[in-house]
Design a protein around this motif. Structure first.
Motif, mmCIF file in Angstrom:
data_model
loop_
_atom_site.group_PDB
_atom_site.id
_atom_site.type_symbol
_atom_site.label_atom_id
_atom_site.label_comp_id
_atom_site.label_asym_id
_atom_site.label_seq_id
_atom_site.Cartn_x
_atom_site.Cartn_y
_atom_site.Cartn_z
ATOM 1 N N GLU A 47 0.833 -1.055 -0.175
ATOM 2 C CA GLU A 47 0.062 -0.033 -0.041
ATOM 3 C C GLU A 47 0.823 1.291 0.093
ATOM 4 O OE1 GLU A 47 -3.088 2.408 3.025
ATOM 5 O OE2 GLU A 47 -3.122 0.176 2.907
ATOM 6 N N THR A 48 0.457 2.110 -0.969
ATOM 7 C CA THR A 48 1.309 3.441 -1.067
ATOM 8 C C THR A 48 0.471 4.617 -0.923
ATOM 9 O OG1 THR A 48 1.000 3.468 -3.452
ATOM 10 C CG2 THR A 48 3.069 2.483 -2.651
ATOM 11 N N HIS A 49 -0.766 4.477 -0.944
ATOM 12 C CA HIS A 49 -1.650 5.699 -0.853
ATOM 13 C C HIS A 49 -2.979 5.371 -0.460
ATOM 14 C CE1 HIS A 49 1.105 6.815 -4.412
ATOM 15 N NE2 HIS A 49 1.312 7.919 -3.774
ATOM 16 N N ARG A 50 -3.733 6.307 0.538
ATOM 17 C CA ARG A 50 -4.847 5.902 1.016
ATOM 18 C C ARG A 50 -5.715 7.163 1.309
ATOM 19 N NH1 ARG A 50 -7.597 2.222 4.504
ATOM 20 N NH2 ARG A 50 -5.920 0.630 3.874
ATOM 21 N N TYR A 51 -6.804 7.635 0.813
ATOM 22 C CA TYR A 51 -7.425 8.888 0.948
ATOM 23 C C TYR A 51 -8.926 8.518 0.812
ATOM 24 C CZ TYR A 51 -7.243 8.793 -4.120
ATOM 25 O OH TYR A 51 -7.136 8.324 -5.429
ATOM 26 N N ARG A 52 -9.827 9.613 1.215
ATOM 27 C CA ARG A 52 -11.104 9.571 1.457
ATOM 28 C C ARG A 52 -11.875 10.790 0.787
ATOM 29 N NH1 ARG A 52 -14.376 6.038 4.378
ATOM 30 N NH2 ARG A 52 -16.659 6.485 4.094
ATOM 31 N N PRO A 53 -12.340 10.500 -0.549
ATOM 32 C CA PRO A 53 -13.014 11.672 -1.151
ATOM 33 C C PRO A 53 -14.389 11.610 -0.707
ATOM 34 C CG PRO A 53 -12.256 10.094 -2.869
ATOM 35 C CD PRO A 53 -12.217 9.281 -1.370
ATOM 36 N N VAL A 54 -15.105 12.845 0.211
ATOM 37 C CA VAL A 54 -16.064 13.058 0.609
ATOM 38 C C VAL A 54 -16.647 14.430 -0.046
ATOM 39 C CG1 VAL A 54 -17.491 13.628 2.766
ATOM 40 C CG2 VAL A 54 -15.811 11.646 2.880
ATOM 41 N N HIS A 55 -17.811 14.276 -0.869
ATOM 42 C CA HIS A 55 -18.517 15.706 -0.839
ATOM 43 C C HIS A 55 -19.686 15.521 -1.185
ATOM 44 C CE1 HIS A 55 -14.420 17.024 -2.681
ATOM 45 N NE2 HIS A 55 -14.362 15.967 -3.189
ATOM 46 N N VAL A 56 -20.405 16.615 -0.584
ATOM 47 C CA VAL A 56 -21.758 16.926 -0.347
ATOM 48 C C VAL A 56 -22.388 17.327 -1.703
ATOM 49 C CG1 VAL A 56 -23.973 17.580 0.461
ATOM 50 C CG2 VAL A 56 -22.103 17.006 1.889
ATOM 51 N N VAL A 57 -22.003 18.486 -2.132
ATOM 52 C CA VAL A 57 -22.380 18.807 -3.846
ATOM 53 C C VAL A 57 -21.146 18.271 -4.448
ATOM 54 C CG1 VAL A 57 -22.711 20.814 -5.411
ATOM 55 C CG2 VAL A 57 -23.712 20.692 -3.049
ATOM 56 N N ALA A 58 -21.131 17.671 -5.489
ATOM 57 C CA ALA A 58 -20.321 17.263 -6.281
ATOM 58 C C ALA A 58 -19.363 18.284 -6.831
ATOM 59 C CB ALA A 58 -20.574 16.093 -7.218
ATOM 60 N N PRO A 59 -17.951 18.381 -6.726
ATOM 61 C CA PRO A 59 -17.346 19.461 -7.505
ATOM 62 C C PRO A 59 -17.413 19.015 -9.181
ATOM 63 C CG PRO A 59 -15.985 18.523 -5.766
ATOM 64 C CD PRO A 59 -17.102 17.854 -5.825
ATOM 65 N N GLY A 60 -17.556 20.236 -10.025
ATOM 66 C CA GLY A 60 -17.841 19.959 -11.260
ATOM 67 C C GLY A 60 -19.355 19.799 -11.796
ATOM 68 N N PHE A 61 -20.180 19.574 -10.675
ATOM 69 C CA PHE A 61 -21.490 19.515 -11.037
ATOM 70 C C PHE A 61 -22.482 20.281 -10.127
ATOM 71 C CE2 PHE A 61 -19.169 15.504 -11.982
ATOM 72 C CZ PHE A 61 -19.716 15.210 -13.339
ATOM 73 N N VAL A 62 -21.953 21.303 -10.087
ATOM 74 C CA VAL A 62 -22.772 22.429 -9.354
ATOM 75 C C VAL A 62 -23.700 23.287 -10.298
ATOM 76 C CG1 VAL A 62 -22.470 24.585 -7.991
ATOM 77 C CG2 VAL A 62 -20.643 22.842 -7.816
ATOM 78 N N ALA A 63 -25.115 23.175 -9.903
ATOM 79 C CA ALA A 63 -25.852 23.756 -10.920
ATOM 80 C C ALA A 63 -26.008 25.465 -10.277
ATOM 81 C CB ALA A 63 -27.217 23.102 -10.570
ATOM 82 N N GLU A 64 -26.119 25.640 -9.156
ATOM 83 C CA GLU A 64 -26.208 27.047 -8.716
ATOM 84 C C GLU A 64 -25.211 27.274 -7.768
ATOM 85 O OE1 GLU A 64 -28.827 29.190 -9.069
ATOM 86 O OE2 GLU A 64 -30.176 28.010 -10.332
ATOM 87 N N GLU A 65 -24.622 28.477 -7.942
ATOM 88 C CA GLU A 65 -23.386 28.932 -6.884
ATOM 89 C C GLU A 65 -23.522 30.436 -6.614
ATOM 90 O OE1 GLU A 65 -18.782 28.068 -5.468
ATOM 91 O OE2 GLU A 65 -19.452 27.882 -7.836
ATOM 92 N N HIS A 66 -23.580 30.785 -5.491
ATOM 93 C CA HIS A 66 -23.756 32.316 -5.252
ATOM 94 C C HIS A 66 -22.994 32.640 -4.053
ATOM 95 C CE1 HIS A 66 -27.518 32.192 -7.713
ATOM 96 N NE2 HIS A 66 -27.912 30.928 -7.076
ATOM 97 N N ARG A 67 -22.071 33.662 -4.259
ATOM 98 C CA ARG A 67 -21.002 34.112 -3.320
ATOM 99 C C ARG A 67 -21.456 35.329 -2.351
ATOM 100 N NH1 ARG A 67 -16.414 30.835 -3.896
ATOM 101 N NH2 ARG A 67 -16.177 30.138 -6.059
ATOM 102 N N ALA A 68 -20.994 34.945 -1.035
ATOM 103 C CA ALA A 68 -20.864 35.986 -0.011
ATOM 104 C C ALA A 68 -22.308 36.605 -0.077
ATOM 105 C CB ALA A 68 -20.004 37.016 -0.445
ATOM 106 N N LEU A 69 -23.468 35.939 -0.029
ATOM 107 C CA LEU A 69 -24.932 36.402 0.338
ATOM 108 C C LEU A 69 -25.048 37.719 1.151
ATOM 109 C CD1 LEU A 69 -27.134 33.382 -0.559
ATOM 110 C CD2 LEU A 69 -26.187 34.907 -2.026
#
Length: 488
Positions: A47-69
């Motif tokens: 074994e050389t690498h181990r990691y855990r991807p966790v995303h609620v909204v998937a990066p690259g599949f954001v339908a709406e994004e609004h900054r600093a409301l």
């Protein structure tokens, strides 16, 4: 020039086969031959690498994004609806106040929401349907250090989450009561529900808001995207793989995705496509299969986990052929049932053309309560890998063995699997004779042995483990650290 002597791995392969014969009473298969034929037994992984991807909204599949409301005192319903009932909303909190709202809603007031009372810490799941609003779940939580409030729906299971400096944490979840009031798998019903966020009964200072397709709580079931002959599908130094995106819930709450893996750095894993299934009038998260490029078409096989359980017991393999670019974007796959040479449950299909003949591996399962399963192999001379399949064989003496992978190593193609009872990876030839096992660590759960050749001549074994995602709240099903092993 004299032929080379047997390698150490070849001898281990033969010894393993003889030991299996002694233990099981099955005839010992022919030992692997030296040289190229024994190349798979020359591999020794660490074994050389181990990691855990966790995303609620998937990066690259954001339908709406609004900054600093800034200061927000009302609720916004967007014009975007999710393509499948695997969707999420994230609301960054700067200064608490009122009741945070995140979820989906319709023009006429129906809704599926997570709410958070920022003064008391009360978190609820709320559904309005048929003119009546119901609070289905509630919990009082400590909101200290909370940066983001989140909503996610996976199939019909709705979850409220919070994110602190230590990552995402689920607080409350519910499926049965949600599904009894609204079925978001129904395309017409889902199309009415748009992403929704904001504040009720007060004012809160909000940062960014993101809404889009759900990501994952972990990854499992890796399968190499390949050409028909088993060659990896690679673009710009990146190999493509399909993974099961673990959801917030059991098997029905997972879905399928396509990812690129950077061959210069296996920790750089990026999701590039979301794959859902549209069948039987529903939008589902069928997963655990493979994509194969054959000429100008994609051949796709998957497993019907998307509606596993009552009222549809059992699971089976499904397939399709497509000329769409399935490696990018969002796709609703319209599959048909595959006529496998078995009369019991099946999943984990994978297929390769070897010497002009298609070989299709799968898991055969005589029982899913309790689970009993083993690898099986079929073959066909047809131009299509899903037609005219005949049975080659099956390891019926194994009972917790899945993750079959057809892998070309050296001069031969092998059939690999993962035995959860013995805690190792058995190796079969294409006649379904067991000839040994891989020399590789065996993580928790039943990790699939996906081999990936590296351009420098080495090999990676890409797999997963059983590390859960907050099993106390979510139960079983959200597991999947990514584990990479190397023989270099």
């Amino acid at each position: 020039m004299p032929s080379p002597g047997p390698t150490r791995r070849g001898l281990l392969g033969a010894a393993g086969a003889l030991l299996l014969s002694a233990c099981t009473g099955r005839p010992a298969p022919t030992a692997p031959q030296p040289g190229g034929h024994a190349a798979i037994f020359d591999l020794s992984f660490t074994e050389t690498h181990r990691y855990r991807p966790v995303h609620v909204v998937a990066p690259g599949f954001v339908a709406e994004e609004h900054r600093a409301l800034g200061a927000v005192r009302d609720v916004t319903r967007s014009g975007s609806t999710p393509a499948a009932p695997f969707a999420a909303v994230e609301v960054d909190l700067v200064r608490p106040g009122g009741v945070l709202v995140a979820g989906l809603s319709t023009e006429d007031g129906d809704r599926v929401l997570a709410t958070c009372h920022t003064d008391t810490g009360l978190v609820t799941l709320e559904v309005r349907a048929g003119g009546r609003t119901r609070t289905l779940r509630r919990r009082t939580a400590d909101l200290a250090g909370v940066r983001t409030f989140g909503f996610a729906v996976c199939e019909n299971q709705v979850t409220a989450l919070v994110r602190t400096g230590e990552g995402w944490r689920p607080l409350v979840t519910e499926r049965r009561k949600v599904a009894a009031r609204v079925d978001l798998r129904d395309p017409a019903t889902l199309a009415r529900h748009a992403y929704t966020w904001g504040v009720r009964s007060g004012t809160a200072e909000l940062g960014d808001v993101r809404a889009g397709l759900f990501g994952m709580t972990g990854l499992r079931d890796p399968h190499l995207v390949q050409h028909a002959d088993g060659t990896p599908y690679v673009e710009d130094g990146k190999a493509f793989l399909t993974w099961t995106c673990a959801g917030l819930g059991f098997f029905q709450q997972a879905h399928w995705g396509v990812f690129t893996l950077d061959l210069a750095d296996p920790t750089r894993l990026e999701q590039v496509a979301q794959l859902y299934s549209r069948r039987d009038g529903l939008l589902l998260g069928d997963h655990a299969g493979q994509l194969v490029r054959d000429g100008d078409r994609w051949l796709v096989a998957t497993s019907s986990w998307g509606d596993f359980g009552a009222p549809r017991p059992g699971v089976h393999v499904r397939h399709l052929s497509s000329t769409a670019d399935l490696l990018r974007g969002v796709h609703l796959l319209e599959t048909e049932r595959t006529a496998l040479p078995t009369d019991v449950g099946s999943w984990d299909p994978g297929f390769t053309r070897v010497d002009g003949r298609w070989r299709l591996g799968f898991v055969e399962s005589p029982s899913q309560d309790p689970f009993d399963f083993h690898p099986a192999l079929a073959a066909t001379d047809a131009a299509d890998p899903f037609g005219g399949l005949v049975r080659v064989g099956a390891a019926t003496d194994l009972h917790q063995c899945e993750g079959p992978v057809l892998a070309r190593v050296g001069e031969r193609c092998w059939f690999l699997a993962s035995d959860g009872d013995a805690r190792h990876y058995p190796v079969f030839d294409l006649a379904m004779r067991r000839v040994g096992r891989l020399d590789a660590p065996y993580p928790t759960n039943i990790p699939h042995p996906q081999l990936l050749p590296h351009p420098d001549g080495g090999w990676w074994l890409v797999t997963f483990d059983g590390t859960p995602f907050d099993r106390r709240v979510m139960g079983y099903g959200g597991h999947g650290d990514v584990v990479v092993m190397s023989n270099r």
